[in-house]
Every structure is written in structure tokens, then in C-alpha cells.
Enzyme design. Structure first.
Site, mmCIF file in Angstrom:
data_model
loop_
_atom_site.group_PDB
_atom_site.id
_atom_site.type_symbol
_atom_site.label_atom_id
_atom_site.label_comp_id
_atom_site.label_asym_id
_atom_site.label_seq_id
_atom_site.Cartn_x
_atom_site.Cartn_y
_atom_site.Cartn_z
ATOM 1 C CG HIS A 161 -41.634 21.204 -12.107
ATOM 2 N ND1 HIS A 161 -41.634 19.914 -11.638
ATOM 3 C CD2 HIS A 161 -42.479 21.905 -11.298
ATOM 4 C CE1 HIS A 161 -42.456 19.818 -10.608
ATOM 5 N NE2 HIS A 161 -42.972 21.012 -10.376
ATOM 6 C CB SER B 292 -14.637 23.818 -29.998
ATOM 7 O OG SER B 292 -14.679 22.807 -30.987
ATOM 8 C CD GLU C 133 -19.161 21.080 -20.031
ATOM 9 O OE1 GLU C 133 -20.058 21.467 -20.788
ATOM 10 O OE2 GLU C 133 -18.025 20.713 -20.432
ATOM 11 C CE LYS D 219 -19.413 24.725 -28.064
ATOM 12 N NZ LYS D 219 -18.945 23.341 -28.252
ATOM 13 C CE1 TYR E 228 -6.887 -2.741 9.277
ATOM 14 C CE2 TYR E 228 -5.911 -4.827 8.573
ATOM 15 C CZ TYR E 228 -6.131 -3.473 8.379
ATOM 16 O OH TYR E 228 -5.588 -2.849 7.281
ATOM 17 C CB SER F 105 -0.924 0.011 1.216
ATOM 18 O OG SER F 105 -0.166 -0.063 2.417
ATOM 19 C CE LYS G 291 -4.535 2.719 5.415
ATOM 20 N NZ LYS G 291 -5.635 1.708 5.447
#
Length: 462
Positions: free
Chosen positions: A158, A279, A292, A285, A319, A25, A327
Site C-alpha cells: 500500500h 528543467s 517517465e 532539477k 477478409y 497502406s 499493421k
């Protein structure tokens, strides 16, 4: 084959290299190294304090650990996969520095209570950093809101035009969400800040340790009352991931609105070049990449919460190696939340401008004042449900005629109901529609100004 590990004298041979990599790890729990050193220093002090080791040995361990810390900070200590995990890595380097006394550090301690301690030290630090970021986020929301108390924006239900509201009122809704996030993390912190150190592998220890001594050194509020629970509990991690997920919900909701507002269909805001991209083939654009990405990254935090719930649901006490998986869930969620809070704070503060003329026009081009017409009649004695039905018919005929309510002549109003008078025109102006909603917590300008005062007080910023 790999080098034999500390525990491997019980075994005939070392781990297969692929299994060693799979088991290790160190690639991600290196994040805990300074917390591991801090926890180990407290443990060394306790061992000396209780006479389990000598004071000289305790000092040697403490100072040696501090040297490991400095070596890591200076880039001189960079353990690899052979170390298995950060705990073995630190202990091995410590022993190289101070000699055999380094082997005494693990007296009366297991990796189980050690890793639990490290994780809690890490997480409580990160919680405080995130709470400060939430305060920064709230401050920006208030700053923008104060400049836009009387800026009107269409309010939606809505995703249909409903009633106009103060832009400040809209932004302060996110302030309140962030306030709940801030308070929720404070509550989570109280359960993070409990020490498992001294619980051992699962059953405590035969040594005369002082768990409250180490807890005080590490500024824990309390210690776990049950050693089995202490080494196996990850409720605090699940609670944190839940709180982190809710923060991301709030950031994602505003992200969605910013994306809509920046579209050609809404045109409520303009994105600045510093927080937008273009873009590769469409030169016209300007893309809202920041919101996003925040909206997209929300899913990975949700995923980590789900992963932790699944990890824990079938674990017997105490454990289990499955808990190594906690983690990456925690670390990535922390990093994602912090990055998203930073990006959204910058976006609001520096990366967009509200198009005030467009907003002013937007609140005049629909029937969002229809409720106010019904309220107008109700205030003059017409039962509200009857008034509601009258106005519904008016809206229907107005749409057919290509008119808005403001376009109706007074004679037309009075044909609808004799209670209408010339003041109907003032009553249905967008500004009056907003100002009139002066109930507590409403969008009326008086209420919004008081809400701003309250918000400043809440976050301690004048």
C-alpha cells in the site's frame, strides 16, 4: 486522377486521389517489404516445384525478387502512394525487371493470404528479437542483484513501509516478471508460426499447390487447416499485443519505483547525467525522463491491444479491409516495446546508482520490524494473534512517545511480556529481520543467493 491499379480493369475510372491516399497502406506496410519478398520467393519456388510454372520461370522470379530486395536495401527502390501497398509495389517492380513472367507470381495466391504470411514472418522475427532483449534485461537485473544481496531496502505494501528486504530480492522480482514475458512470447510464437499461404482469397485455389512445401521453405511449423480461418485470423496479433502490454506493465511498474526512488522524499538512488534531463527554468532539477516516458508509452501499447480487439469483434468471415489497421498496431507496439526495453536496460546498467548509506538508514527509521516482534513471541509459545495485538499496542505507545522499537529498554520489553529477553534487540535489527525470512522464495540472504544461481541457469549466463 491516379494511375489505374492492377485490379481496376473492372472499373471505368481510377480512384479519386484522396480516396487513393486513404486506401493506401504503403506508408506503413513498407515495413514488410523484405518479408514479402521472402514469402514471394518461396511461392515462386513452389509454383515451379508443382509444375504450375516452368523451373526457368521460377528461377527468373526468384532472382528478380532478390534484385528488388537489393535495390530496396541500397535505397534505389522507394515506392510511393501510387503503389497502394507493398505487395503491388514489389510485383510491379519485379515485372519491370523480368518482364511478363513477373505477372505469373500471383498465380494461386491472393493478397489476403500474402499479407497474412508477411505479417507472420515479420512478427515471429520481432518476437525473437524482443525475447533476446528480455534476456539482456534479465542479465542486467542479475548483475546488479549479485552486488546487492546484503543491501537492504524498505519493502512496501500500500506504499507504506512494511518489512525490509534485500535489494537483490526486489530486483529479482522483476527478473521473474521478465521470465514470464519470455515464456509467454514463446507460447505466442507457436501460434504466429502457422502458414496461411495457399488459402487464397478465402476458399483455397484450383491450382495443384503444395502448401506444406512453402511452409517448410519459410520454416513455419504448420499450415492453417481452414482457408477461411487462415486469411481472417488475427488471434496471433491480439495475443502478441497482450504479451507486449504485459511487458509494458512490468517496465512501467519498475519505472514508477525508480521515479519514487529518485525523488527527494525517497533519495534511494541518484540518476546519472547520461540518463536524466534538466528543467528549462529550475537549475536544481534532474528529471527521470526515461522511466517517465516508459510509463507514458505503456498506454499506447494498451491502446493498440484495445484497437485490435475492437477491429476484430464484428468482422464476418473472411477478409475485410478493416484488417489493414492491424499493421500499425503491431508495428508501433513492436517498436515501442523494443525501445523501452533498450532504454530501461541502459538506465539500470549505466544510468543510476543506489545510495547505500541512505538505504541503510531508511530501514532503521520505522516500525517495519514489528512483525518480527510478534514472531519472537509466537516462537516462545504466545499465540500469534495475541502476540500481534500486544505488538500493536507497543507500536501505538512507542509512536506516542516518539520512540522506535529499538529504543525501548529491556525493562520496558519485559513489562510488555515476560517472554522478552536481551536477544530481542538482535532479532529486530534490519539485517536479522531480512536474514530470518529464509522460507523458499523469501528475502533471506541464503534464499536470494540460491535464487541468483537459479536465475543465471535459467538465462544460460554464468
Amino acid at each position: 486522377m491516379t494511375e489505374k491499379q492492377t485490379w481496376s480493369q473492372r472499373f471505368e475510372s481510377a480512384l479519386h486521389p484522396a480516396i487513393a491516399r486513404f486506401n493506401a497502406s504503403i506508408s506503413f506496410d513498407i515495413e514488410l517489404i523484405e518479408y514479402d519478398i521472402t514469402g514471394s520467393q518461396a511461392h515462386a519456388k513452389m509454383l515451379a516445384h508443382t509444375g504450375i510454372i516452368s523451373r526457368a520461370e521460377g528461377e527468373a522470379l526468384f532472382n528478380g525478387l532478390e534484385q528488388v530486395r537489393q535495390e530496396y536495401r541500397q535505397g534505389q527502390f522507394q515506392p510511393g502512394v501510387d503503389a497502394e501497398d507493398v505487395h503491388f509495389a514489389v510485383e510491379k517492380r519485379l515485372t519491370e525487371i523480368v518482364g511478363d513472367v513477373g505477372k505469373k507470381l500471383h498465380t494461386a495466391r491472393s493478397r489476403n493470404d500474402q499479407v497474412g504470411t508477411d505479417t507472420r514472418l515479420y512478427l515471429r522475427d520481432q518476437i525473437q528479437q524482443i525475447r533476446q532483449q528480455l534476456r539482456d534485461w534479465q542479465t542486467v537485473l542479475v548483475d546488479i542483484a549479485e552486488k546487492n544481496v546484503e543491501t537492504l531496502i524498505p519493502g512496501y505494501t500500500h506504499l507504506q513501509r512494511a518489512q525490509p528486504v534485500s535489494l537483490a530480492h526486489h530486483l529479482l522480482a522483476y527478473f521473474q516478471m521478465a521470465q514470464r514475458d519470455w515464456e509467454r512470447l514463446e507460447d505466442v510464437y507457436s501460434r504466429v508460426n502457422i502458414s496461411p499461404l495457399g488459402c487464397g482469397a478465402l476458399a483455397g485455389t484450383t491450382f495443384p499447390i503444395d502448401r506444406h512445401y512453402t511452409a517448410n521453405l519459410l520454416h513455419f511449423d504448420n499450415v492453417y487447416a481452414n482457408s477461411l480461418d487462415g486469411v481472417s485470423d488475427r488471434d496471433f496479433a491480439i495475443e502478441f499485443l497482450c504479451a507486449a502490454s504485459i511487458i509494458m506493465v512490468h517496465l512501467s511498474r519498475l519505472s514508477e519505483e525508480i521515479i519514487l526512488w529518485a525523488s527527494e522524499e525517497f533519495r534511494f538512488i541518484t540518476l546519472k547525467d547520461s540518463c536524466a534531463t534538466g528543467s528549462s527554468i529550475m537549475p536544481q532539477k534532474k528529471n527521470p525522463d526515461v522511466p517517465e516516458l516508459v510509463r507514458g508509452k505503456t498506454g499506447r501499447v494498451f491502446g493498440h491491444l484495445q484497437a485490435m480487439l475492437v477491429i476484430m469483434k464484428g468482422l464476418p468471415l473472411a477478409y475485410n479491409k478493416d484488417l489493414q489497421e492491424d499493421k500499425e498496431c503491431i508495428f508501433d507496439s513492436v517498436n515501442t516495446v523494443k525501445a523501452c526495453l533498450e532504454a530501461m536496460t541502459i538506465l539500470l546498467q549505466e544510468g543510476l546508482e543506489f545510495r547505500h548509506q541512505r538505504l541503510a538508514t531508511a530501514v532503521t527509521e520505522d516500525f517495519a520490524n514489528a512483525t518480527d516482534v510478534a514472531d519472537y513471541l509466537a516462537a516462545r509459545g504466545v499465540p500469534f494473534r495475541e502476540a500481534y495485538n500486544i505488538v500493536g499496542k507497543v507500536v501505538k505507545t512507542s509512536i506516542a512517545a516518539g520512540k522506535l522499537l529499538k529504543d525501548l529498554q529491556l525493562e520496558e520489553w519485559q513489562q510488555i511480556h515476560p517472554a522478552f529477553a536481551a536477544d530481542i534487540y538482535e532479532a529486530i535489527t534490519p539485517r536479522q529481520v531480512v536474514a530470518a525470512r529464509n522460507s523458499y522464495g523469501g528475502t533471506g540472504f541464503e534464499q536470494v543467493r540460491q535464487a541468483l544461481v537459479n536465475a543465471r541457469t535459467q538465462i544460460g549466463v554464468k
